[in-house]
Design a protein around this motif. Structure first.
Motif, short mmCIF file in Angstrom:
data_model
loop_
_atom_site.label_atom_id
_atom_site.label_comp_id
_atom_site.label_asym_id
_atom_site.label_seq_id
_atom_site.Cartn_x
_atom_site.Cartn_y
_atom_site.Cartn_z
N MET A 1 62.78 -39.12 -31.61
CA MET A 1 64.45 -39.14 -31.37
C MET A 1 65.00 -37.78 -31.93
N SER A 2 65.61 -37.21 -31.61
CA SER A 2 66.48 -35.87 -31.78
C SER A 2 67.52 -36.06 -32.44
N HIS A 3 68.49 -37.10 -32.06
CA HIS A 3 69.80 -37.25 -32.40
C HIS A 3 70.02 -38.88 -32.31
N THR A 4 71.20 -39.17 -33.09
CA THR A 4 71.68 -40.59 -32.76
C THR A 4 72.88 -40.60 -31.65
N CYS A 5 72.94 -41.70 -31.13
CA CYS A 5 73.88 -41.98 -30.00
C CYS A 5 75.40 -41.69 -30.46
N GLY A 6 75.80 -41.61 -31.83
CA GLY A 6 77.21 -41.30 -32.05
C GLY A 6 77.32 -39.97 -32.65
N GLU A 7 76.16 -39.13 -32.64
CA GLU A 7 76.57 -37.79 -33.25
C GLU A 7 77.08 -36.44 -32.05
N LEU A 8 76.72 -36.89 -30.88
CA LEU A 8 76.50 -35.62 -29.96
C LEU A 8 78.07 -35.49 -29.74
N ARG A 9 78.48 -34.24 -29.65
CA ARG A 9 79.65 -33.39 -29.31
C ARG A 9 79.77 -32.33 -28.39
N PRO A 10 81.10 -31.78 -27.99
CA PRO A 10 80.89 -30.41 -27.18
C PRO A 10 80.00 -29.40 -27.68
N ASP A 11 79.81 -29.26 -29.09
CA ASP A 11 78.84 -28.46 -29.68
C ASP A 11 77.49 -28.68 -29.36
N HIS A 12 77.18 -29.64 -28.80
CA HIS A 12 75.76 -29.79 -28.39
C HIS A 12 75.07 -29.43 -26.76
N VAL A 13 76.48 -29.30 -26.18
CA VAL A 13 76.31 -28.92 -24.58
C VAL A 13 75.02 -28.06 -24.39
N GLY A 14 74.23 -28.25 -23.66
CA GLY A 14 73.02 -27.40 -23.28
C GLY A 14 71.71 -27.76 -24.04
N GLU A 15 71.90 -28.62 -25.05
CA GLU A 15 70.83 -28.94 -25.95
C GLU A 15 69.90 -29.97 -25.08
N ARG A 16 68.89 -29.94 -25.02
CA ARG A 16 67.74 -31.01 -24.67
C ARG A 16 67.79 -31.99 -25.90
N VAL A 17 67.84 -33.22 -25.81
CA VAL A 17 67.91 -34.29 -26.76
C VAL A 17 67.20 -35.46 -26.26
N THR A 18 66.63 -36.13 -27.33
CA THR A 18 66.01 -37.60 -27.04
C THR A 18 66.93 -38.66 -28.14
N LEU A 19 67.16 -39.68 -27.16
CA LEU A 19 68.06 -40.82 -27.85
C LEU A 19 67.37 -42.32 -27.55
N CYS A 20 67.45 -43.09 -28.75
CA CYS A 20 66.78 -44.22 -28.47
C CYS A 20 67.86 -45.22 -28.70
N GLY A 21 68.08 -46.63 -28.10
CA GLY A 21 68.92 -47.31 -28.31
C GLY A 21 68.82 -48.52 -27.23
N TRP A 22 69.81 -49.47 -27.49
CA TRP A 22 70.17 -50.39 -26.78
C TRP A 22 71.17 -49.89 -25.45
N VAL A 23 70.76 -50.83 -24.27
CA VAL A 23 71.84 -50.70 -23.17
C VAL A 23 72.90 -51.48 -23.43
#
Length: 118
Positions: A1-23
């Protein structure tokens, strides 16, 4: 996991990320709202034929299933932002999805706005 679900913002646009969580939600056979302890992120499933393996995964998902998503952060299209979500200006375009657990139908809904009838 590279990030949490609540931390992504426009500053992250273009980054490849991995998230884990519940649907949290499934919408229009196109979007999943993924939840963890920190918040929510919208996941977009590509519609191209080359991504049919991802669509197959989406068809089998249920609310409260546990998944890992790898993809690229992108700006949501103009007019589709969700001002009610801290992450509402971005979405993650899924490239790979691993299903850790598919949740069976629950006896009740797990949502903040469901009221108990008495």
């Amino acid at each position: 996991m590279s990030h949490t679900c609540g931390e992504l913002r426009p500053d992250h646009v273009g980054e490849r990320v991995t998230l884990c969580g519940w649907v949290q939600y499934l919408r229009h056979d196109l979007f999943v709202i993924l939840r963890d302890f920190s918040g929510l992120t919208q996941i977009l499933f590509p519609q191209e034929e080359s991504a049919s393996h991802l669509k197959a995964v989406l068809c089998d998902l249920t609310v409260e299933s546990v998944i890992k998503v790898t993809g690229t952060v992108r700006q949501r299209p103009a007019g589709q932002e969700n001002k009610g979500m801290p992450t509402g200006e971005i979405e993650v375009l899924a490239e790979n999805v691993d299903v850790f657990n598919v949740c069976h139908k629950l006896p009740f809904e797990i949502k903040d706005f469901v009221k108990v009838r008495g």
